[in-house]
Design a protein around this motif. Structure first.
Motif, PDB file in Angstrom:
ATOM      1  N   MET A 144      52.224 -20.053 103.744  1.00  0.00           N
ATOM      2  CA  MET A 144      50.955 -20.542 103.208  1.00  0.00           C
ATOM      3  C   MET A 144      50.229 -19.428 102.481  1.00  0.00           C
ATOM      4  SD  MET A 144      49.409 -23.581 103.447  1.00  0.00           S
ATOM      5  CE  MET A 144      49.999 -24.194 105.031  1.00  0.00           C
ATOM      6  N   LEU A 145      49.621 -19.793 101.341  1.00  0.00           N
ATOM      7  CA  LEU A 145      48.747 -18.903 100.598  1.00  0.00           C
ATOM      8  C   LEU A 145      47.334 -19.464 100.660  1.00  0.00           C
ATOM      9  CD1 LEU A 145      50.923 -18.460  97.356  1.00  0.00           C
ATOM     10  CD2 LEU A 145      50.957 -17.038  99.418  1.00  0.00           C
ATOM     11  N   TYR A 146      46.363 -18.620 100.943  1.00  0.00           N
ATOM     12  CA  TYR A 146      44.969 -19.044 101.020  1.00  0.00           C
ATOM     13  C   TYR A 146      44.132 -18.254 100.013  1.00  0.00           C
ATOM     14  CZ  TYR A 146      45.781 -21.066 105.741  1.00  0.00           C
ATOM     15  OH  TYR A 146      46.228 -21.790 106.819  1.00  0.00           O
ATOM     16  N   GLY A 147      43.119 -18.925  99.484  1.00  0.00           N
ATOM     17  CA  GLY A 147      42.123 -18.256  98.674  1.00  0.00           C
ATOM     18  C   GLY A 147      40.753 -18.710  99.112  1.00  0.00           C
ATOM     19  N   GLY A 148      39.837 -17.773  99.282  1.00  0.00           N
ATOM     20  CA  GLY A 148      38.511 -18.139  99.750  1.00  0.00           C
ATOM     21  C   GLY A 148      37.404 -17.540  98.904  1.00  0.00           C
ATOM     22  N   SER A 149      36.330 -18.304  98.765  1.00  0.00           N
ATOM     23  CA  SER A 149      35.134 -17.831  98.073  1.00  0.00           C
ATOM     24  C   SER A 149      33.972 -17.840  99.057  1.00  0.00           C
ATOM     25  CB  SER A 149      34.817 -18.740  96.884  1.00  0.00           C
ATOM     26  OG  SER A 149      33.551 -18.428  96.339  1.00  0.00           O
ATOM     27  N   ARG A 150      33.092 -16.879  98.938  1.00  0.00           N
ATOM     28  CA  ARG A 150      31.948 -16.810  99.853  1.00  0.00           C
ATOM     29  C   ARG A 150      30.787 -17.677  99.397  1.00  0.00           C
ATOM     30  NH1 ARG A 150      34.256 -11.611  99.890  1.00  0.00           N
ATOM     31  NH2 ARG A 150      35.091 -11.098 101.959  1.00  0.00           N
ATOM     32  N   ALA A 151      30.952 -18.339  98.250  1.00  0.00           N
ATOM     33  CA  ALA A 151      29.923 -19.264  97.757  1.00  0.00           C
ATOM     34  C   ALA A 151      30.491 -20.683  97.801  1.00  0.00           C
ATOM     35  CB  ALA A 151      29.527 -18.909  96.337  1.00  0.00           C
ATOM     36  N   PRO A 152      29.710 -21.651  98.276  1.00  0.00           N
ATOM     37  CA  PRO A 152      30.203 -23.034  98.296  1.00  0.00           C
ATOM     38  C   PRO A 152      30.544 -23.513  96.891  1.00  0.00           C
ATOM     39  CG  PRO A 152      28.201 -22.811  99.601  1.00  0.00           C
ATOM     40  CD  PRO A 152      28.356 -21.529  98.830  1.00  0.00           C
ATOM     41  N   GLY A 153      31.481 -24.418  96.798  1.00  0.00           N
ATOM     42  CA  GLY A 153      31.897 -24.978  95.507  1.00  0.00           C
ATOM     43  C   GLY A 153      33.398 -25.056  95.425  1.00  0.00           C
ATOM     44  N   THR A 154      34.015 -24.238  94.603  1.00  0.00           N
ATOM     45  CA  THR A 154      35.475 -24.201  94.487  1.00  0.00           C
ATOM     46  C   THR A 154      35.932 -22.744  94.429  1.00  0.00           C
ATOM     47  OG1 THR A 154      35.568 -24.163  92.067  1.00  0.00           O
ATOM     48  CG2 THR A 154      35.413 -26.327  93.116  1.00  0.00           C
TER      49      THR A 154
END
Length: 292
Positions: A116-126
């Protein structure tokens, strides 16, 4: 936990991929790992501000990744903390790192999730189209590498000549970008003779990506055995450009369409591919062999 013989190779490739995604896509946090005995153990983390993701292991059906693990298709959420579509077994890891928007992209080989590869942002949205396109491309590349390793291992075990290597992975992304660009150019040309010549080049590029173009759509003989999905040429063009990370506005500009028209083509393609997001539509289109 029992370790499989494949895990060191898979872990090494995924660790490298996470570093690549973090450095090239601009995603704030990238992490991932191989699936061992059906559980994804996160071994690679880039961009973390805390140690909250350390030791994270994702089980089937739990959290966003656990759903992607079972479905063998990407899943995303724009606000992890408030999402009601997932369980919250891993809140202390995800929210502890301050992640709001999260994307999970499985690495699928022969219908089985191998990592699995994950990507995360600290701001809501995409997490952004650029990262989503990059993550899909990297997951597809890793799946090919795993499959090729499997084939070589089987050949060695049976004392036969291993199959030849595929197109070097570094060039496949260039093939995809060139393929999408060529289709967008071809659609603006009225000269039938020139269109035919460009179509020949298009078929050659598609073949390098493992797709055989026979008409407005394309098929991959080794793709899923499910019934073929018939996309219109414009649906195909729009998906091809979305697959390399272009926004709806960018696609509209490339194809000489209104942005609302692009959205309509995407919605139609998503319906045909049984996808709820453009990310899933791109993933399904590749699984069906419609785009490189």
């Amino acid at each position: 936990m029992t370790r499989t013989a494949m895990e060191p190779m898979e872990t090494r490739l995924i660790d490298t991929a996470i570093s690549e995604l973090a450095s090239t896509s601009g995603i704030p946090v990238a992490f991932g790992g191989a699936a061992v005995d059906g559980v994804v153990a996160v071994t690679a983390i880039a961009g973390a501000r805390t140690n909250a993701l350390d030791g994270l292991s994702v089980s089937p059906r739990l959290g966003l990744g656990g759903q992607a693990l079972i479905d063998a298709r990407p899943h995303s959420t724009g606000d992890y903390g408030s999402s009601r579509r997932i369980t919250h077994d891993y809140d202390r890891h995800i929210l502890g790192e301050g992640i709001a928007a999260l994307l999970a992209v499985p690495i699928v080989v022969a219908g089985r999730t191998r990592g699995m590869l994950y990507g995360g942002s600290r701001a809501p949205g995409t997490v952004g189209d650029r990262f989503a396109a990059s993550a899909l491309a990297v997951a597809a590349r890793l799946a090919r590498q795993f499959a090729e390793h499997d084939a070589r291992t089987r050949a060695t075990d049976h004392g036969i000549e291993p199959p030849p290597a595929a197109v070097p992975t570094a060039s496949l992304e260039d093939v995809r970008v060139a393929y999408a660009e060529l289709r967008s150019i071809t659609g603006t040309i009225s000269d039938e003779a020139l269109r035919a010549r460009l179509a020949t080049v298009e078929r050659r590029l598609a073949a390098l990506g493992g797709v055989t173009v026979t008409g407005p759509a394309a098929t991959r003989p080794s793709a899923s055995t499910s019934p073929a999905v018939a996309l219109s040429r414009r649906e195909h063009d729009v998906l091809g450009l979305a697959a390399v990370g272009l926004t709806n506005a960018d696609i509209a500009n490339r194809l000489g369409l209104r942005e609302s028209t692009v959205k309509s083509y995407l919605a139609s393609a998503m319906t045909k591919l049984d996808a709820s997001t453009r990310l899933q539509a791109v993933s399904e289109a590749r699984r069906h062999g419609l785009i490189p």
